[in-house]
Design a protein around this motif. Structure first.
Motif, PDB file in Angstrom:
ATOM      1  N   UNK A  69       0.941  -1.027   0.162  1.00 27.65           N
ATOM      2  CA  UNK A  69      -0.137  -0.010  -0.090  1.00 27.65           C
ATOM      3  C   UNK A  69       0.926   1.003   0.147  1.00 27.65           C
ATOM      4  N   UNK A  70       0.610   2.103  -0.902  1.00 24.29           N
ATOM      5  CA  UNK A  70       1.335   3.617  -0.898  1.00 24.29           C
ATOM      6  C   UNK A  70       0.657   4.636  -0.402  1.00 24.29           C
ATOM      7  N   UNK A  71       1.561   5.406   0.189  1.00 24.94           N
ATOM      8  CA  UNK A  71       0.934   6.747   0.655  1.00 24.94           C
ATOM      9  C   UNK A  71       2.246   7.749   0.515  1.00 24.94           C
ATOM     10  N   UNK A  72       1.628   9.024   0.676  1.00 26.02           N
ATOM     11  CA  UNK A  72       2.577  10.175   0.480  1.00 26.02           C
ATOM     12  C   UNK A  72       3.434  10.304   1.661  1.00 26.02           C
ATOM     13  N   UNK A  73       4.775  10.614   1.634  1.00 21.58           N
ATOM     14  CA  UNK A  73       5.632  10.950   2.718  1.00 21.58           C
ATOM     15  C   UNK A  73       5.462  12.412   3.066  1.00 21.58           C
ATOM     16  N   UNK A  74       5.213  13.300   1.709  1.00 19.50           N
ATOM     17  CA  UNK A  74       5.211  14.695   2.088  1.00 19.50           C
ATOM     18  C   UNK A  74       3.962  15.166   1.882  1.00 19.50           C
ATOM     19  N   UNK A  75       3.426  16.169   2.267  1.00 19.29           N
ATOM     20  CA  UNK A  75       2.021  16.529   1.991  1.00 19.29           C
ATOM     21  C   UNK A  75       1.972  17.487   0.777  1.00 19.29           C
ATOM     22  N   UNK A  76       0.879  17.539   0.305  1.00 18.28           N
ATOM     23  CA  UNK A  76       0.754  18.546  -0.690  1.00 18.28           C
ATOM     24  C   UNK A  76       1.091  19.773  -0.549  1.00 18.28           C
ATOM     25  N   UNK A  77       0.525  20.281   0.608  1.00 20.55           N
ATOM     26  CA  UNK A  77       1.227  21.658   0.923  1.00 20.55           C
ATOM     27  C   UNK A  77       2.657  21.985   1.123  1.00 20.55           C
ATOM     28  N   UNK A  78       3.262  20.783   1.522  1.00 17.85           N
ATOM     29  CA  UNK A  78       4.622  20.901   1.676  1.00 17.85           C
ATOM     30  C   UNK A  78       5.363  21.122   0.234  1.00 17.85           C
ATOM     31  N   UNK A  79       4.971  20.091  -0.634  1.00 17.95           N
ATOM     32  CA  UNK A  79       5.329  20.053  -1.869  1.00 17.95           C
ATOM     33  C   UNK A  79       4.888  21.371  -2.544  1.00 17.95           C
ATOM     34  N   UNK A  80       3.737  21.955  -2.603  1.00 22.80           N
ATOM     35  CA  UNK A  80       3.442  23.135  -3.141  1.00 22.80           C
ATOM     36  C   UNK A  80       3.894  24.138  -2.781  1.00 22.80           C
ATOM     37  N   UNK A  81       4.367  24.377  -1.436  1.00 22.52           N
ATOM     38  CA  UNK A  81       5.048  25.596  -1.159  1.00 22.52           C
ATOM     39  C   UNK A  81       6.544  25.515  -1.305  1.00 22.52           C
ATOM     40  N   UNK A  82       6.955  24.344  -1.501  1.00 16.94           N
ATOM     41  CA  UNK A  82       8.331  24.143  -1.814  1.00 16.94           C
ATOM     42  C   UNK A  82       8.455  24.443  -3.537  1.00 16.94           C
ATOM     43  N   UNK A  83       7.619  24.107  -4.085  1.00 19.80           N
ATOM     44  CA  UNK A  83       7.511  24.477  -5.599  1.00 19.80           C
ATOM     45  C   UNK A  83       7.501  25.882  -5.663  1.00 19.80           C
ATOM     46  N   UNK A  84       6.713  26.554  -4.907  1.00 22.05           N
ATOM     47  CA  UNK A  84       6.622  27.797  -4.982  1.00 22.05           C
ATOM     48  C   UNK A  84       7.851  28.751  -4.680  1.00 22.05           C
ATOM     49  N   UNK A  85       8.409  28.311  -3.797  1.00 17.79           N
ATOM     50  CA  UNK A  85       9.829  29.011  -3.364  1.00 17.79           C
ATOM     51  C   UNK A  85      10.748  28.609  -4.470  1.00 17.79           C
ATOM     52  N   UNK A  86      10.706  27.534  -4.836  1.00 22.30           N
ATOM     53  CA  UNK A  86      11.699  27.275  -5.739  1.00 22.30           C
ATOM     54  C   UNK A  86      11.660  28.087  -7.021  1.00 22.30           C
TER      55      UNK A  86
ATOM     56  N   UNK B  86       2.121  28.347 -15.507  1.00 19.02           N
ATOM     57  CA  UNK B  86       2.262  27.015 -15.622  1.00 19.02           C
ATOM     58  C   UNK B  86       2.312  26.354 -14.006  1.00 19.02           C
ATOM     59  N   UNK B  87       3.199  27.016 -13.181  1.00 21.18           N
ATOM     60  CA  UNK B  87       2.981  26.561 -11.699  1.00 21.18           C
ATOM     61  C   UNK B  87       1.562  26.591 -11.234  1.00 21.18           C
ATOM     62  N   UNK B  88       0.984  27.215 -11.511  1.00 21.32           N
ATOM     63  CA  UNK B  88      -0.431  27.463 -10.976  1.00 21.32           C
ATOM     64  C   UNK B  88      -1.467  26.251 -11.752  1.00 21.32           C
ATOM     65  N   UNK B  89      -1.130  26.353 -12.955  1.00 24.53           N
ATOM     66  CA  UNK B  89      -1.726  25.159 -13.621  1.00 24.53           C
ATOM     67  C   UNK B  89      -1.629  23.802 -12.999  1.00 24.53           C
ATOM     68  N   UNK B  90      -0.136  23.663 -12.641  1.00 21.30           N
ATOM     69  CA  UNK B  90       0.162  22.266 -12.516  1.00 21.30           C
ATOM     70  C   UNK B  90      -0.101  21.883 -11.302  1.00 21.30           C
ATOM     71  N   UNK B  91       0.017  22.868 -10.193  1.00 19.07           N
ATOM     72  CA  UNK B  91      -0.141  22.447  -8.895  1.00 19.07           C
ATOM     73  C   UNK B  91      -1.102  23.312  -7.791  1.00 19.07           C
ATOM     74  N   UNK B  92      -1.633  24.278  -8.430  1.00 23.92           N
ATOM     75  CA  UNK B  92      -2.577  24.976  -7.776  1.00 23.92           C
ATOM     76  C   UNK B  92      -4.030  24.980  -8.413  1.00 23.92           C
ATOM     77  N   UNK B  93      -4.247  23.701  -9.327  1.00 20.93           N
ATOM     78  CA  UNK B  93      -5.389  23.838  -9.943  1.00 20.93           C
ATOM     79  C   UNK B  93      -5.958  25.102 -10.666  1.00 20.93           C
ATOM     80  N   UNK B  94      -4.822  25.947 -11.185  1.00 26.60           N
ATOM     81  CA  UNK B  94      -5.428  26.780 -11.895  1.00 26.60           C
ATOM     82  C   UNK B  94      -5.758  28.311 -11.284  1.00 26.60           C
ATOM     83  N   UNK B  95      -5.641  27.982  -9.742  1.00 30.90           N
ATOM     84  CA  UNK B  95      -6.167  29.096  -8.959  1.00 30.90           C
ATOM     85  C   UNK B  95      -4.960  29.927  -8.551  1.00 30.90           C
ATOM     86  N   UNK B  96      -4.882  30.938  -9.062  1.00 34.20           N
ATOM     87  CA  UNK B  96      -3.827  32.032  -8.586  1.00 34.20           C
ATOM     88  C   UNK B  96      -3.673  32.239  -7.098  1.00 34.20           C
ATOM     89  N   UNK B  97      -4.941  32.390  -6.708  1.00 34.69           N
ATOM     90  CA  UNK B  97      -4.991  33.005  -5.354  1.00 34.69           C
ATOM     91  C   UNK B  97      -4.785  31.878  -4.157  1.00 34.69           C
TER      92      UNK B  97
END
Lengths: 125, 125
Positions: A69-86, B86-97
DNA sequence: TTGCTTAAGCTACAATTGTAAACTGCATTT
DNA sequence: AAATGCAGTTTACAATTGTAGCTTAAGCAA
């Protein structure tokens, strides 16, 4: 979340992550496959590869029951905020407000977005 | 800017783009090399490869003078707003806010950022 | 003019990514 | 028990990316 973990989630892998993030519990490959085969048109083997790679990368955990059974180690929030900062680091010289300014000037914000943002940044008192 | 142009600018290539965006005029490889060799520690051949790839991708233009001079076809603003969308589309479901909310909740904003944003979203009049 | 320096082009090569088939071993069916 | 099927593993293979060397041609110096 360390840099080299998140940075390594590729586009295809991200689709798997999204599914895992949505799921309340860990999922067997069967289910992952079921969901993605339709939407992405991937072969079972492809999906297994993606899941395995995510496990190698340390962003998905596998637990043995009858079947894995597979489950995420990182949360979506962690990932998206990481990607944003990146993104901010790479193309806005580290200035978050430049990102937002760019969104504004390129009409990347809907009326609703703007309303929400006004609310968000309203001066309290 | 079409999708497949911008999407293809890789990290290394982006360093070259940044340099070209800074330059007022087109630059010969010599100068590109001068600037990047130090900061990136790249061999001359590497830099030539990156520049050539950018030309193939259509995001850098070359004009023959004595020697080729290179200049960006897309502006930095075009690129960064594309990358952001592109980031917004890929990881924020298109929602900029949602992106901005994520920045807020993950402490991705400095005091200054927030001050600027308050200003930006202040209700006018 | 003859060779040296270097720009531009071509080739290289490993790692990553997207996509998937082949194989292997266990469990379930007949 | 033999066969079938599928979970999990290994292997594959082309495109892209990061990094760079080799080759060729042309301009400049001697």
């Amino acid at each position: 979340m360390s840099d080299n973990l998140a940075s390594k989630i590729t586009d295809s892998e991200l689709e798997v992550m999204k599914l895992l993030w949505c799921a309340k519990d860990a999922l067997p490959v069967t289910e992952i496959r079921e969901k993605l085969q339709g939407s992405k048109g991937w072969e079972p083997a492809t999906i297994k590869t993606l899941v395995s790679r995510l496990v190698s990368k340390g962003v998905v955990r596998q637990e043995k029951r009858n079947v894995y059974y597979y489950s995420p180690v990182i949360t979506e929030k962690e990932y998206s905020s990481w990607a944003t900062k990146d993104l901010i680091t790479r193309i806005y010289n580290g200035k978050a407000s430049d990102l937002i300014a760019s969104l504004v000037s390129s009409n990347g914000l809907t009326k609703d977005d703007i309303a929400e943002l006004r609310e968000m940044f309203k001066v309290e008192e």
